[in-house]
Scaffold this motif. Sequence first.
Motif, PDB file in Angstrom:
ATOM      1  N   PRO A 153      -0.694  -5.457  -4.711  1.00 39.54           N
ATOM      2  CA  PRO A 153      -0.707  -6.676  -3.628  1.00 39.54           C
ATOM      3  C   PRO A 153      -1.519  -7.638  -4.043  1.00 39.54           C
ATOM      4  N   THR A 154      -2.056  -7.716  -4.914  1.00 46.84           N
ATOM      5  CA  THR A 154      -3.006  -9.117  -5.430  1.00 46.84           C
ATOM      6  C   THR A 154      -2.177  -9.527  -6.752  1.00 46.84           C
ATOM      7  N   THR A 155      -1.789  -8.725  -7.700  1.00 46.83           N
ATOM      8  CA  THR A 155      -1.184  -9.486  -8.778  1.00 46.83           C
ATOM      9  C   THR A 155       0.367  -9.417  -8.650  1.00 46.83           C
ATOM     10  N   LEU A 156       0.783  -8.799  -7.985  1.00 49.13           N
ATOM     11  CA  LEU A 156       2.318  -8.444  -7.729  1.00 49.13           C
ATOM     12  C   LEU A 156       3.060  -8.032  -9.019  1.00 49.13           C
ATOM     13  N   THR A 157       2.169  -7.363  -9.828  1.00 50.49           N
ATOM     14  CA  THR A 157       2.819  -6.698 -11.115  1.00 50.49           C
ATOM     15  C   THR A 157       3.470  -5.443 -10.592  1.00 50.49           C
ATOM     16  N   GLU A 158       4.524  -5.099 -11.293  1.00 50.34           N
ATOM     17  CA  GLU A 158       5.247  -3.762 -11.032  1.00 50.34           C
ATOM     18  C   GLU A 158       4.786  -2.439 -11.507  1.00 50.34           C
ATOM     19  N   GLN A 159       4.874  -1.385 -10.766  1.00 48.59           N
ATOM     20  CA  GLN A 159       4.025  -0.141 -11.049  1.00 48.59           C
ATOM     21  C   GLN A 159       4.865   0.954 -10.623  1.00 48.59           C
ATOM     22  N   PRO A 160       4.970   2.242 -11.207  1.00 49.18           N
ATOM     23  CA  PRO A 160       5.451   3.380 -10.809  1.00 49.18           C
ATOM     24  C   PRO A 160       4.997   3.323  -9.089  1.00 49.18           C
ATOM     25  N   TYR A 161       5.865   3.944  -8.409  1.00 52.10           N
ATOM     26  CA  TYR A 161       5.567   4.196  -6.972  1.00 52.10           C
ATOM     27  C   TYR A 161       4.617   5.484  -7.090  1.00 52.10           C
ATOM     28  N   ASP A 162       3.626   5.444  -6.379  1.00 50.70           N
ATOM     29  CA  ASP A 162       2.627   6.567  -6.339  1.00 50.70           C
ATOM     30  C   ASP A 162       2.180   6.990  -4.794  1.00 50.70           C
ATOM     31  N   LEU A 163       2.761   8.130  -4.466  1.00 47.35           N
ATOM     32  CA  LEU A 163       2.870   8.389  -3.149  1.00 47.35           C
ATOM     33  C   LEU A 163       1.349   8.967  -2.762  1.00 47.35           C
ATOM     34  N   GLU A 164       0.433   9.184  -3.692  1.00 45.29           N
ATOM     35  CA  GLU A 164      -1.064   9.531  -3.474  1.00 45.29           C
ATOM     36  C   GLU A 164      -1.680   8.068  -3.128  1.00 45.29           C
ATOM     37  N   LEU A 165      -1.212   7.167  -3.915  1.00 43.68           N
ATOM     38  CA  LEU A 165      -1.907   5.776  -3.788  1.00 43.68           C
ATOM     39  C   LEU A 165      -1.590   5.180  -2.212  1.00 43.68           C
ATOM     40  N   VAL A 166      -0.405   5.669  -1.868  1.00 45.49           N
ATOM     41  CA  VAL A 166       0.317   5.220  -0.447  1.00 45.49           C
ATOM     42  C   VAL A 166      -0.564   6.070   0.393  1.00 45.49           C
ATOM     43  N   ARG A 167      -1.011   7.142   0.335  1.00 47.25           N
ATOM     44  CA  ARG A 167      -1.880   7.985   1.240  1.00 47.25           C
ATOM     45  C   ARG A 167      -3.049   7.589   1.061  1.00 47.25           C
ATOM     46  N   GLY A 168      -3.429   7.066   0.072  1.00 53.53           N
ATOM     47  CA  GLY A 168      -5.095   6.611   0.061  1.00 53.53           C
ATOM     48  C   GLY A 168      -5.070   5.297   0.856  1.00 53.53           C
ATOM     49  N   GLU A 169      -4.176   4.428   1.022  1.00 52.55           N
ATOM     50  CA  GLU A 169      -3.912   3.241   1.626  1.00 52.55           C
ATOM     51  C   GLU A 169      -4.102   3.761   3.199  1.00 52.55           C
ATOM     52  N   PHE A 170      -3.356   4.393   3.719  1.00 52.79           N
ATOM     53  CA  PHE A 170      -3.323   5.084   4.970  1.00 52.79           C
ATOM     54  C   PHE A 170      -4.834   5.366   5.446  1.00 52.79           C
ATOM     55  N   ASP A 171      -5.297   6.134   4.232  1.00 51.68           N
ATOM     56  CA  ASP A 171      -6.772   6.713   4.692  1.00 51.68           C
ATOM     57  C   ASP A 171      -7.785   5.535   4.918  1.00 51.68           C
ATOM     58  N   ARG A 172      -7.575   4.495   3.830  1.00 51.69           N
ATOM     59  CA  ARG A 172      -8.385   3.552   3.951  1.00 51.69           C
ATOM     60  C   ARG A 172      -8.251   2.473   5.184  1.00 51.69           C
ATOM     61  N   ALA A 173      -7.195   2.440   5.634  1.00 50.88           N
ATOM     62  CA  ALA A 173      -6.987   1.773   6.978  1.00 50.88           C
ATOM     63  C   ALA A 173      -7.447   2.385   8.231  1.00 50.88           C
ATOM     64  N   GLU A 174      -7.225   3.748   8.274  1.00 51.81           N
ATOM     65  CA  GLU A 174      -7.788   4.596   9.301  1.00 51.81           C
ATOM     66  C   GLU A 174      -9.215   4.323   9.173  1.00 51.81           C
ATOM     67  N   ARG A 175     -10.016   4.523   8.011  1.00 55.53           N
ATOM     68  CA  ARG A 175     -11.495   4.506   7.971  1.00 55.53           C
ATOM     69  C   ARG A 175     -11.789   3.022   8.639  1.00 55.53           C
ATOM     70  N   ALA A 176     -11.235   2.021   8.099  1.00 56.67           N
ATOM     71  CA  ALA A 176     -11.558   0.597   8.599  1.00 56.67           C
ATOM     72  C   ALA A 176     -11.364   0.514   9.914  1.00 56.67           C
ATOM     73  N   PHE A 177     -10.439   1.038  10.659  1.00 57.83           N
ATOM     74  CA  PHE A 177     -10.396   0.888  12.276  1.00 57.83           C
ATOM     75  C   PHE A 177     -11.530   1.746  12.726  1.00 57.83           C
ATOM     76  N   ARG A 178     -11.704   2.875  12.188  1.00 58.51           N
ATOM     77  CA  ARG A 178     -12.677   3.694  12.949  1.00 58.51           C
ATOM     78  C   ARG A 178     -13.919   3.297  12.808  1.00 58.51           C
ATOM     79  N   ALA A 179     -14.042   2.329  11.665  1.00 61.17           N
ATOM     80  CA  ALA A 179     -15.546   1.697  11.540  1.00 61.17           C
ATOM     81  C   ALA A 179     -15.599   0.581  12.401  1.00 61.17           C
ATOM     82  N   THR A 180     -14.682   0.080  13.010  1.00 59.42           N
ATOM     83  CA  THR A 180     -14.883  -1.139  14.163  1.00 59.42           C
ATOM     84  C   THR A 180     -15.087  -0.748  15.638  1.00 59.42           C
TER      85      THR A 180
END
Length: 181
Positions: A153-180
Amino acid sequence: MAATDELVAACMEAIGEPDPRGAVREVLSRVITDGTLTKSRAESTAGLHILYRSEDLTVLNVIWPPLMTLFPHDHRMWAVIGIYSGREDNAFFRRDGDSVIPSGGKELADGAVLLLGDDVIHSVHNPARSSYTGAIHVYGGDFVGTPRSQWDPTTLTEQPYDLELVRGEFDRAERAFRATD
Ligand SMILES: [Fe+2]
């Protein structure tokens, strides 16, 4: 039969039609507005839930936490997205070497259905500050097992799709919301 089981059965039937994508669109148009999925939204945690996966069809129930943004990625197969609760903003990109450049967007409200071609690159955002979005994503292939790409998202360089990284993004967003809370 649970609403999600009925949805999967209808999608399996739809991909046997002469125009599978159009048939799936019809299924989603019906299901996302009849209210049957609202309960599944309430019972589901944030994340990307695989309702069905095979060589020629994947059905996901995606629950986006508030303000989550998922980095650009491709699918390499057609997709149909249907929103049954909340909103989902899609930003589109096109390839530029190993990178991508922005190429418009589409804001999907509750009840919207969007068809995506197999060369689409998009990022997805839930613009709501305090509510989850419930969306059904249907793919004309094996969404999990097909090698494809994502872009940092920052450098816009191409990487292999990583479902675990995607799941990590969901967890991070969920934690950020709960923190508010
Ligand atoms: Fe996607």
